[in-house]
Design a protein around this motif. Structure first.
Motif, PDB file in Angstrom:
ATOM      1  N   GLY A 201      39.839  42.399  31.956  1.00  0.00           N
ATOM      2  CA  GLY A 201      38.838  43.243  31.306  1.00  0.00           C
ATOM      3  C   GLY A 201      37.730  43.683  32.224  1.00  0.00           C
ATOM      4  O   GLY A 201      36.729  44.247  31.767  1.00  0.00           O
ATOM      5  N   GLU A 202      37.877  43.445  33.525  1.00  0.00           N
ATOM      6  CA  GLU A 202      36.851  43.808  34.505  1.00  0.00           C
ATOM      7  C   GLU A 202      37.520  44.396  35.738  1.00  0.00           C
ATOM      8  O   GLU A 202      38.648  44.041  36.081  1.00  0.00           O
ATOM      9  N   ARG A 203      36.779  45.283  36.411  1.00  0.00           N
ATOM     10  CA  ARG A 203      37.258  45.874  37.660  1.00  0.00           C
ATOM     11  C   ARG A 203      36.116  45.963  38.646  1.00  0.00           C
ATOM     12  O   ARG A 203      34.955  46.097  38.268  1.00  0.00           O
ATOM     13  N   PHE A 204      36.484  45.920  39.922  1.00  0.00           N
ATOM     14  CA  PHE A 204      35.506  46.137  40.987  1.00  0.00           C
ATOM     15  C   PHE A 204      36.160  47.018  42.038  1.00  0.00           C
ATOM     16  O   PHE A 204      37.277  46.739  42.483  1.00  0.00           O
ATOM     17  N   GLY A 205      35.469  48.088  42.418  1.00  0.00           N
ATOM     18  CA  GLY A 205      36.012  49.002  43.412  1.00  0.00           C
ATOM     19  C   GLY A 205      35.072  49.187  44.579  1.00  0.00           C
ATOM     20  O   GLY A 205      33.847  49.108  44.422  1.00  0.00           O
ATOM     21  N   LEU A 206      35.627  49.391  45.763  1.00  0.00           N
ATOM     22  CA  LEU A 206      34.815  49.733  46.935  1.00  0.00           C
ATOM     23  C   LEU A 206      35.504  50.856  47.693  1.00  0.00           C
ATOM     24  O   LEU A 206      36.717  50.867  47.866  1.00  0.00           O
ATOM     25  N   ALA A 252      22.201  39.801  39.106  1.00  0.00           N
ATOM     26  CA  ALA A 252      22.617  38.547  38.483  1.00  0.00           C
ATOM     27  C   ALA A 252      23.848  38.744  37.612  1.00  0.00           C
ATOM     28  O   ALA A 252      24.781  37.919  37.620  1.00  0.00           O
ATOM     29  N   GLU A 253      23.877  39.841  36.853  1.00  0.00           N
ATOM     30  CA  GLU A 253      25.017  40.104  35.970  1.00  0.00           C
ATOM     31  C   GLU A 253      26.289  40.341  36.762  1.00  0.00           C
ATOM     32  O   GLU A 253      27.350  39.790  36.452  1.00  0.00           O
ATOM     33  N   LEU A 254      26.205  41.137  37.811  1.00  0.00           N
ATOM     34  CA  LEU A 254      27.389  41.420  38.615  1.00  0.00           C
ATOM     35  C   LEU A 254      27.845  40.181  39.384  1.00  0.00           C
ATOM     36  O   LEU A 254      29.046  39.956  39.546  1.00  0.00           O
ATOM     37  N   THR A 255      26.898  39.390  39.844  1.00  0.00           N
ATOM     38  CA  THR A 255      27.263  38.154  40.540  1.00  0.00           C
ATOM     39  C   THR A 255      27.952  37.186  39.596  1.00  0.00           C
ATOM     40  O   THR A 255      28.918  36.502  39.965  1.00  0.00           O
ATOM     41  N   ARG A 256      27.472  37.112  38.365  1.00  0.00           N
ATOM     42  CA  ARG A 256      28.105  36.249  37.363  1.00  0.00           C
ATOM     43  C   ARG A 256      29.552  36.656  37.139  1.00  0.00           C
ATOM     44  O   ARG A 256      30.440  35.806  37.020  1.00  0.00           O
ATOM     45  N   ARG A 257      29.785  37.952  37.117  1.00  0.00           N
ATOM     46  CA  ARG A 257      31.125  38.438  36.830  1.00  0.00           C
ATOM     47  C   ARG A 257      32.045  38.430  38.055  1.00  0.00           C
ATOM     48  O   ARG A 257      33.216  38.082  37.954  1.00  0.00           O
ATOM     49  N   PHE A 258      31.515  38.834  39.210  1.00  0.00           N
ATOM     50  CA  PHE A 258      32.379  39.120  40.351  1.00  0.00           C
ATOM     51  C   PHE A 258      32.062  38.283  41.596  1.00  0.00           C
ATOM     52  O   PHE A 258      32.706  38.472  42.623  1.00  0.00           O
ATOM     53  N   GLY A 259      31.094  37.380  41.513  1.00  0.00           N
ATOM     54  CA  GLY A 259      30.659  36.649  42.702  1.00  0.00           C
ATOM     55  C   GLY A 259      31.710  35.736  43.291  1.00  0.00           C
ATOM     56  O   GLY A 259      31.622  35.381  44.475  1.00  0.00           O
ATOM     57  N   ALA A 260      32.706  35.334  42.514  1.00  0.00           N
ATOM     58  CA  ALA A 260      33.757  34.453  43.025  1.00  0.00           C
ATOM     59  C   ALA A 260      35.015  35.217  43.399  1.00  0.00           C
ATOM     60  O   ALA A 260      36.037  34.598  43.731  1.00  0.00           O
ATOM     61  N   HIS A 262      37.334  38.026  45.688  1.00  0.00           N
ATOM     62  CA  HIS A 262      37.685  38.011  47.109  1.00  0.00           C
ATOM     63  C   HIS A 262      36.641  38.729  47.967  1.00  0.00           C
ATOM     64  O   HIS A 262      35.877  39.568  47.493  1.00  0.00           O
ATOM     65  N   ASP A 263      36.640  38.411  49.266  1.00  0.00           N
ATOM     66  CA  ASP A 263      35.788  39.112  50.228  1.00  0.00           C
ATOM     67  C   ASP A 263      36.216  40.578  50.316  1.00  0.00           C
ATOM     68  O   ASP A 263      37.397  40.896  50.164  1.00  0.00           O
ATOM     69  N   PRO A 264      35.297  41.499  50.542  1.00  0.00           N
ATOM     70  CA  PRO A 264      33.868  41.312  50.819  1.00  0.00           C
ATOM     71  C   PRO A 264      32.983  41.464  49.585  1.00  0.00           C
ATOM     72  O   PRO A 264      31.797  41.759  49.715  1.00  0.00           O
ATOM     73  N   ILE A 265      33.536  41.259  48.398  1.00  0.00           N
ATOM     74  CA  ILE A 265      32.752  41.517  47.178  1.00  0.00           C
ATOM     75  C   ILE A 265      31.480  40.685  47.118  1.00  0.00           C
ATOM     76  O   ILE A 265      30.392  41.226  46.853  1.00  0.00           O
ATOM     77  N   PRO A 266      31.511  39.354  47.392  1.00  0.00           N
ATOM     78  CA  PRO A 266      30.243  38.599  47.341  1.00  0.00           C
ATOM     79  C   PRO A 266      29.192  39.136  48.316  1.00  0.00           C
ATOM     80  O   PRO A 266      28.007  39.219  47.975  1.00  0.00           O
ATOM     81  N   ALA A 267      29.624  39.511  49.527  1.00  0.00           N
ATOM     82  CA  ALA A 267      28.664  40.030  50.506  1.00  0.00           C
ATOM     83  C   ALA A 267      28.085  41.366  50.058  1.00  0.00           C
ATOM     84  O   ALA A 267      26.891  41.641  50.279  1.00  0.00           O
ATOM     85  N   LEU A 268      28.888  42.186  49.433  1.00  0.00           N
ATOM     86  CA  LEU A 268      28.385  43.462  48.926  1.00  0.00           C
ATOM     87  C   LEU A 268      27.388  43.244  47.800  1.00  0.00           C
ATOM     88  O   LEU A 268      26.343  43.904  47.736  1.00  0.00           O
ATOM     89  N   LEU A 269      27.677  42.302  46.922  1.00  0.00           N
ATOM     90  CA  LEU A 269      26.756  42.031  45.812  1.00  0.00           C
ATOM     91  C   LEU A 269      25.424  41.478  46.309  1.00  0.00           C
ATOM     92  O   LEU A 269      24.375  41.759  45.715  1.00  0.00           O
ATOM     93  N   ASP A 270      25.444  40.731  47.404  1.00  0.00           N
ATOM     94  CA  ASP A 270      24.184  40.215  47.953  1.00  0.00           C
ATOM     95  C   ASP A 270      23.239  41.344  48.332  1.00  0.00           C
ATOM     96  O   ASP A 270      22.017  41.183  48.292  1.00  0.00           O
ATOM     97  N   ARG A 271      23.786  42.490  48.680  1.00  0.00           N
ATOM     98  CA  ARG A 271      22.951  43.626  49.079  1.00  0.00           C
ATOM     99  C   ARG A 271      22.284  44.307  47.884  1.00  0.00           C
ATOM    100  O   ARG A 271      21.462  45.194  48.067  1.00  0.00           O
ATOM    101  N   LEU A 272      22.654  43.883  46.680  1.00  0.00           N
ATOM    102  CA  LEU A 272      22.014  44.424  45.487  1.00  0.00           C
ATOM    103  C   LEU A 272      20.805  43.607  45.049  1.00  0.00           C
ATOM    104  O   LEU A 272      20.104  44.008  44.124  1.00  0.00           O
ATOM    105  N   ASP A 273      20.581  42.473  45.699  1.00  0.00           N
ATOM    106  CA  ASP A 273      19.459  41.611  45.297  1.00  0.00           C
ATOM    107  C   ASP A 273      18.156  42.397  45.413  1.00  0.00           C
ATOM    108  O   ASP A 273      17.822  42.919  46.479  1.00  0.00           O
ATOM    109  N   ARG A 274      17.414  42.486  44.321  1.00  0.00           N
ATOM    110  CA  ARG A 274      16.182  43.291  44.315  1.00  0.00           C
ATOM    111  C   ARG A 274      15.100  42.720  45.207  1.00  0.00           C
ATOM    112  O   ARG A 274      14.090  43.377  45.468  1.00  0.00           O
ATOM    113  N   ARG A 275      15.285  41.495  45.689  1.00  0.00           N
ATOM    114  CA  ARG A 275      14.294  40.904  46.607  1.00  0.00           C
ATOM    115  C   ARG A 275      14.511  41.354  48.041  1.00  0.00           C
ATOM    116  O   ARG A 275      13.708  41.023  48.926  1.00  0.00           O
TER     117      ARG A 275
END
Length: 408
Positions: A201-206, A252-260, A262-275
């Protein structure tokens, strides 16, 4: 014979392509865009060979698209990184004679706007309606009335003109998913292939863009409504319910869903951190499509184009490409004759475009239905079927979409 005048409602990709195509065929064109600037709002867009062929036919050829094509091999993966399907060697170039390019929408908007004569685009001027005036059309705008020989309704998914011309049409329906989109810097990341990863029920594309940045998108099953949709899919094996996250919580929402995944998805999500020192804008929206095809794409001297005519899901990546095709075909059919020939040209436009876009919209919907499966057994069967389908079979199925040729 005087110079004919076309008013284009909407300064998006389809509207600007129509303006370029018509102006290069001798029309005087006025584009009315409700936004105060042509900002190219959005993220990435994939220009498939059919769209590149159409753009080339109106003078926007290879010299415009600086940068590299998509990697020759792209495909579908599972969350653990295994490939379900990959294109054959050579990608679209070997099969269709043209590559597939991915650019930022802002870049495409800028290229189209630069191809127009000065003064064509009027910003901050929405179109509120049209009225037949016996041989011409009166166009009502916030800046007063305009008179035109033809009107191109390219005013988007929630088209005001579509509602006026087809008041009995049911309009949009929710497509069962919500999505996130962003464009990230590619600095510090190794070269990556374009890929879409299908979970439950989820997809991630790059998608690597021609300028070196990376376009990412993600989807999640949800119910009808707004971004705070509360009728998410539930039941055995269902994906986590979409919660309508506050914009500050996208990371936080995307990390909850897709943080685990395959690479490089976690590294890409880290770049969304608003900090981060340079926060990344994340676009968030529900998916909609037309509840049913329109009976035709014209009424009198008004032609509907792009999302106004055939809003579809993004699963085939053809929404923008079909708008570009629409524009080129419309301008071709309007090229000959005089103002009196416009109604016949628009009837021919409907006949040329309606069957094709209806088929593509249905195919996109079917792909979305497969990708949205969330029950573990259904997902396993889907993945086995995709893995067992030779790429040659998949490619042949795309020939009618990507092999399209513009009118000569």
């Amino acid at each position: 014979m005087g110079v004919r005048h076309a008013v284009v409602a909407g300064g998006g990709i389809g509207g600007l392509t129509a303006a370029v195509a018509l102006s290069r065929r001798g029309w005087r064109v006025t584009v009315c865009e409700r936004a105060p600037a042509l900002t190219g709002i959005g993220a990435g867009i994939v220009l498939a060979p059919n769209a590149l062929r159409a753009l080339d036919s109106i003078g926007l050829g290879p010299e415009v698209w600086v940068g590299g094509a998509l990697p020759a091999q792209v495909g579908v993966r599972t969350p653990d990184g295994a490939w379900l399907s990959r294109t054959g060697a050579g990608g679209t170039s070997s099969r269709y004679g043209l590559p597939t390019l991915a650019v930022h929408r802002g870049f495409l908007i800028d290229a189209l706007a630069a191809a127009l004569p000065p003064g064509v685009v009027r910003l901050g001027v929405p179109v509120s309606g049209v009225q037949d005036a016996g041989g011409t059309v009166v166009v009502r705008t916030s800046a007063g009335e305009l008179r035109a020989d033809v009107v191109v309704a390219a005013d988007g998914m929630r088209s005001v003109l579509r509602g006026q011309l087809f008041p009995r049409h049911p309009g949009l329906r929710h497509a069962g998913e919500a999505g996130w989109r962003a464009v990230l810097s590619g600095v510090g990341l190794p070269a990556r292939s374009a890929a879409e990863t299908w979970g439950r029920g989820e997809r991630f594309g790059l998608v690597p863009l021609v300028d070196g940045r990376i376009y990412i998108y993600a989807t999640a099953v949800t119910g009808p409504g707004t971004k705070s949709a509360d009728r998410a899919v539930t039941g055995p094996g269902a994906a986590p319910a979409y919660r309508g996250a506050d914009p500050a919580d996208h990371h936080a929402e995307l990390t909850r869903r897709f943080g685990a995944w395959h690479d490089p998805i976690p590294a890409l999500l880290d770049r969304l951190d608003r900090r981060n020192p340079e926060p990344v804008a994340v676009l968030h929206h529900d998916f909609h499509e037309l509840a049913s095809p329109l009976p035709r794409f014209h009424s009198g001297r008004v032609a509907l184009l792009g999302d106004a005519a055939h809003a579809m899901t993004p699963n085939l990546g053809q929404g923008g490409c079909q708008a570009i095709e629409d524009a080129v075909v419309l301008a071709h059919l309007l090229a000959g004759g005089g103002a009196d020939d416009v109604p016949a040209a628009l009837a021919a436009y409907s006949e040329a475009r309606h069957p094709r876009t209806t088929r593509i919209s249905r195919r996109s919907r079917r792909i979305g239905e497969l990708a949205r499966l969330s029950h573990p057994l259904a997902v396993s069967v889907r993945n086995l079927a995709v893995r067992a389908t030779p790429w040659a079979v998949t490619a042949r199925a795309l020939d009618t979409v990507l092999g399209w040729q513009p009118p000569s």
